[in-house]
Design a protein around this motif. Structure first.
Motif, short mmCIF file in Angstrom:
data_model
loop_
_atom_site.label_atom_id
_atom_site.label_comp_id
_atom_site.label_asym_id
_atom_site.label_seq_id
_atom_site.Cartn_x
_atom_site.Cartn_y
_atom_site.Cartn_z
N PHE A 60 0.86 -1.20 0.00
CA PHE A 60 0.00 0.00 0.00
C PHE A 60 0.89 1.24 0.00
N LEU A 61 1.14 1.79 -1.17
CA LEU A 61 2.07 2.91 -1.29
C LEU A 61 1.39 4.19 -1.72
N GLU A 62 0.18 4.12 -2.24
CA GLU A 62 -0.50 5.30 -2.77
C GLU A 62 0.46 6.05 -3.72
N GLY A 63 0.57 7.39 -3.53
CA GLY A 63 1.41 8.17 -4.43
C GLY A 63 2.89 7.87 -4.31
N ALA A 64 3.28 7.20 -3.25
CA ALA A 64 4.69 6.85 -3.08
C ALA A 64 5.15 5.79 -4.08
N ASP A 67 7.68 7.26 -6.04
CA ASP A 67 8.98 7.43 -5.38
C ASP A 67 9.82 6.16 -5.49
N VAL A 68 9.17 5.01 -5.41
CA VAL A 68 9.94 3.77 -5.21
C VAL A 68 9.98 2.87 -6.44
N ARG A 141 -5.63 3.60 -9.58
CA ARG A 141 -5.39 5.04 -9.47
C ARG A 141 -3.92 5.36 -9.68
N GLU A 231 0.61 -3.20 7.41
CA GLU A 231 0.83 -1.94 6.70
C GLU A 231 -0.30 -0.98 7.09
N GLY A 232 -0.01 -0.11 8.07
CA GLY A 232 -1.03 0.83 8.49
C GLY A 232 -2.30 0.14 8.98
#
Lengths: 308, 282
Positions: A60-64, A67-68, A141, A231-232
């Motif tokens: 679960f990284l969303e907009g990250a 980044d990765v 998304r 994760e969260g």
């Protein structure tokens, strides 16, 4: 007779699933953890190692994601270098999931990387076809979907990769099997839910039903590599496992611990299972008729089997 | 004659739970969230004498060891002595660290200027002072406050916003009250706590179910099916009382805001949590 692409593959292949428990987004640290797992494997090196979906970043990284995400080449290179450090030039096939950056288009992908004394090469790349985007999931998304399901000549013979929700659509393992796959690798990240059952999370029970059904119907091995760790608040259910071609569990990892699963994949088991329950042969015979139904939208055919 | 086999009638019972499985899952959750992610080995739990905080403390004790669970009793002048003694029973049963901090002076230090404050306002002030203390004790002890709110009270909005709901980690927030009771029995919480009527303990004789106007088992059964998307008409057709359905639906629909962060005006295409999206553990 083995099919041509399988003639060079060993009849028995030593498998290790590394059930990773990554720290969110900390790729370098998680790669270091993987190195420890590979060092553990060095005493009895497998021929084939399978990692979960988003194995070294968390799911679960969303907009990250942006980044990765890595190129497939960078991820493959990192896997191969980590293996080489731990196990030297011992040949291996490494399969693992990662978020892929392909010139600014992002995918939830997995690669099969062949590493040996001569270096490394990507044997196969699968981009997740079905992106869960409902409830707790929001993949579409952030990443694009894959468009093809290919088989490839793995060290264990003709195989395919399908990521997580891909295998909840029975057409995916069906096409993989008809295209010749004897092994289906399923890197996954499955958040657990359902505590009103008896001894097992409901979501894990459902997964088991799906995996066993695939293996039984097609007489193929299903190798499931599940991410683990919370994760969260959402706990990934691990439970990495190997289901044999008769639909029986050979081995299964725990829910919540980083683990290594060891098993042997044996072609003979595939042949015996298919001889005893020849559903795949029946399917290959009938499927073209079903797909050529002019009431189906855009049938594309199912050609293109494994190439050596 | 053919044998006729019928599907079972829809259940009006609250959702079940495998408490052993839930315990394992929640202990793993607490270990991951506190130790592995935050490198914090201690928890602070406000112990009210009720079942939610008792279960939370018991889970923390299993996850972290009882010596690392700091149970804080936070009585106000009007708090029931039974609440204090019930909280003490939990401390003794699970071998927790204990501290009792009277909040009367802190609460009255403000309320002395607010003579017209009704019971609701006074209760909210007490809840917010309790949370202030728990966060400060956590800072002092190098611990993390662990929340105790259950899914039923969250859905019915039966809590003080930015008080009961503020701890960064909450193991019970996806369990209905009736499931918490089952988990409490499994964890061997002292039976008196499980048997007594849940209460916010703001005034004598107060009970949650009296305040809410519905029993927890009935509320949980309706909530569980409401969350699956069934309409009021479908719930009533399944056998739930129309008045109960309306009450539960009204409370759930009227309190969505309490389950969110504050509403922030969006002015740019980099608005936090609207465009700039990063998970809590990133």
């Amino acid at each position: 007779m083995p099919s041509p692409e399988d003639r060079n593959a060993a009849s028995q292949v030593a498998l290790a699933i590394v059930q990773t428990k990554p720290r969110k987004g900390r790729y370098a640290e998680n790669l270091a953890d993987l190195a420890q797992a590979f060092e553990q494997l060095a005493a009895e090196p497998p021929d084939l190692v399978v990692l979960p979906e988003a194995a070294l970043t968390g799911y679960f990284l969303e907009g990250a994601v942006y980044d990765v995400a890595l190129t497939a080449e960078r991820f493959a290179s990192d896997l191969a270098a980590t293996w080489r450090t731990a196990c030297g030039e011992r040949p291996v096939e490494l399969i693992g999931g990662f978020y892929e950056n392909d010139d600014g288009t992002y995918y939830n992908s997995a690669v099969a990387v062949r590493a040996d004394a001569g270096g490394w090469r990507i044997e196969h790349r699968h981009r997740k076809l079905f992106l869960p985007t409902y409830g707790v999931f929001d993949e579409a998304r952030f990443v694009s979907r894959g468009r093809r399901l290919e088989t490839f000549a793995a060290v264990c013979g003709c195989s395919a990769i399908a990521i997580c929700e891909d295998v909840w659509h029975s057409i995916v393992p069906t096409i993989a099997a008809v295209k010749g796959a004897r092994v289906l690798f399923v890197p996954s990240a499955a958040p657990g839910r359902g505590i009103d059952g008896a001894g097992e999370l409901t979501s894990v029970v459902r997964w088991h039903e799906v995996l066993r059904s695939i293996a039984l119907e097609h007489g193929m091995y299903v190798v499931y590599a599940g991410l683990t760790g919370f994760e969260g608040g959402k706990g990934m259910t691990g439970s990495s496992c190997v289901v044999d071609p008769r639909g029986e569990f050979r081995v299964r990892a725990p829910l919540t611990e980083a683990s290594i699963v060891r098993a042997v994949l044996d072609w003979r088991e595939v042949e015996l299972a298919r001889a005893g329950l020849p559903l795949l042969g029946d399917l290959a015979d009938v499927l073209p008729d079903l797909l050529l139904d002019d009431q189906l939208p855009l049938p594309r055919g199912i050609g293109g089997a494994c190439t050596p | 004659m053919y044998t006729v086999v019928r599907e079972p009638e829809p259940s009006l019972a609250p959702p079940g739970i495998d408490p052993e499985l839930a315990e394992r899952w929640l202990v793993a959750f607490l270990r991951d969230e506190l130790i592995e992610r935050r490198h914090v080995h201690r928890a602070v739990v406000g112990l009210s004498g009720g079942v939610d905080s008792a279960v939370t403390a018991a889970l923390c004790a299993r996850a972290l060891g009882p010596q690392n669970v700091h149970a804080v009793r936070l009585p106000y002048a009007t708090s029931s002595p039974a609440s204090l003694s019930d909280a003490r029973a939990v401390v003794e049963h699970f071998g927790l660290q204990e501290r009792t901090i009277e909040i009367t002076a802190a609460v009255d230090g403000y309320l002395q200027f607010e003579a017209d404050a009704d019971a609701r306002r006074r209760g909210n002030v007490m809840a917010r002072v309790r949370m202030l203390v728990l966060f400060d004790q956590s800072a002092k002890l190098g611990a993390l406050p662990v929340g105790t709110g259950n899914k039923t009270e969250r859905l019915l909005g039966y809590f003080t916003w930015h008080a009961d709901d503020t701890p960064p980690v909450n193991p019970l927030g996806d369990l209905f009250k009736t499931q918490v009771w089952a988990l409490a029995r499994h964890l061997h919480v002292p039976p008196a706590l499980i048997a007594k009527a849940p209460s916010a303990d703001l005034e004598a004789g107060q009970t949650d179910e009296g305040d809410l106007g519905i029993s927890y088992p009935r509320a949980d059964a309706i909530l569980a099916q409401l969350l699956l998307g069934y309409s009021d008409a479908q719930l009533i057709a399944r056998g739930f009382a129309a008045a109960d359905v309306a009450l539960v639906r009204g409370r759930a629909d009227g309190t969505h805001w309490k389950r969110h962060l504050p509403t922030t005006a969006m002015l740019t295409n980099t608005a936090i949590n609207e465009f700039y999206l990063r998970p809590v553990d990133y």
